[in-house]
Design a protein around this motif. Sequence first.
Motif, mmCIF file in Angstrom:
data_model
loop_
_atom_site.group_PDB
_atom_site.id
_atom_site.type_symbol
_atom_site.label_atom_id
_atom_site.label_comp_id
_atom_site.label_asym_id
_atom_site.label_seq_id
_atom_site.Cartn_x
_atom_site.Cartn_y
_atom_site.Cartn_z
ATOM 1 N N PRO A 219 0.857 -1.398 -0.168
ATOM 2 C CA PRO A 219 0.000 -0.072 -0.193
ATOM 3 C C PRO A 219 0.727 1.326 -0.140
ATOM 4 O O PRO A 219 2.018 1.255 0.530
ATOM 5 N N THR A 220 0.210 2.351 -0.539
ATOM 6 C CA THR A 220 1.101 3.623 -0.577
ATOM 7 C C THR A 220 1.415 4.210 0.850
ATOM 8 O O THR A 220 0.551 4.122 1.794
ATOM 9 N N SER A 226 5.175 2.647 -2.909
ATOM 10 C CA SER A 226 4.036 1.587 -3.102
ATOM 11 C C SER A 226 4.701 0.755 -4.229
ATOM 12 O O SER A 226 5.702 1.053 -4.980
#
Length: 279
Positions: A219-220, A226
């Motif tokens: 996830p970012t 990411s």
Amino acid sequence: MNRAVSLSVLCTTLILFAAAPARAQYKPRPVNDPATGESYHIEASAGWWFTTADMTVTSSGSGSLTGLAGTAINAQTDLGMPSDKKLPALTLVLRPARSHKFRFSYIPISFEGAKTIAIPINFNGQKYSANFPVTSTLDWKAARFGYEYDFLTKNTWYAGFILEAKYTDVGINLTTLGTPAITEFDRARAPIPALGFVGRAYVVPNISITGEVTAFKLPTVQDKYSGHYVDVDIYGTLNLINNVGVQAGYRTLDFGFLAKEDSGSFTFKGLYIAAVVRY
């Protein structure tokens, strides 16, 4: 009456003698009799992947210190690299036990391009003017190291899960053809973990269909980091004998990353063929 009894005895004797060879020739199928191609400890394959590629990279490099943001550069439309390429593919499987496999595969990916860029671009801290001829190369060493555990194993099918480390080493080089020539190089290297599943079924004793998918997603984080990696492979195998076979399949690979001001997006998909040997 005696003649009738004698005829009956003769017929019974002939039937017993005829049935005896049939019983002697019959051999029941062993309970543990894997399909053709499933009895081995080492398997190696080599072939060609006829892939269609779509690649985009962004590199700020030292430009991030001066506010010169990198331009999203498409390798095909902006740099003139080909979309279609025939790539070699190598795979090795070590199988110490029926349900346990150690896997290695390697695909050297290399593209070259030459084009007059239509718009100004910024790459790795260097500004390239529009209408300027540029040559470029992209090299990607894609290696996979994995362990497969087949938790369900039958003579004609199996299912399992895969734990992998995908080593990715991508380098891109841009060089102007003017005077003086300007050369900029950027590189991204990282081991990427992945988890997946695999299944195989034999439609006839020597032809199997295999499907596998491995994936990873980061996830970012703080809008700076990411990544994702999705690899899908579906193929059929014709086993000529237990030790030799041929494969044909379709594979898609989707890889993307964000690392501060640098990013990349790579998609490969296409048919492949391979020869397989086992021991």
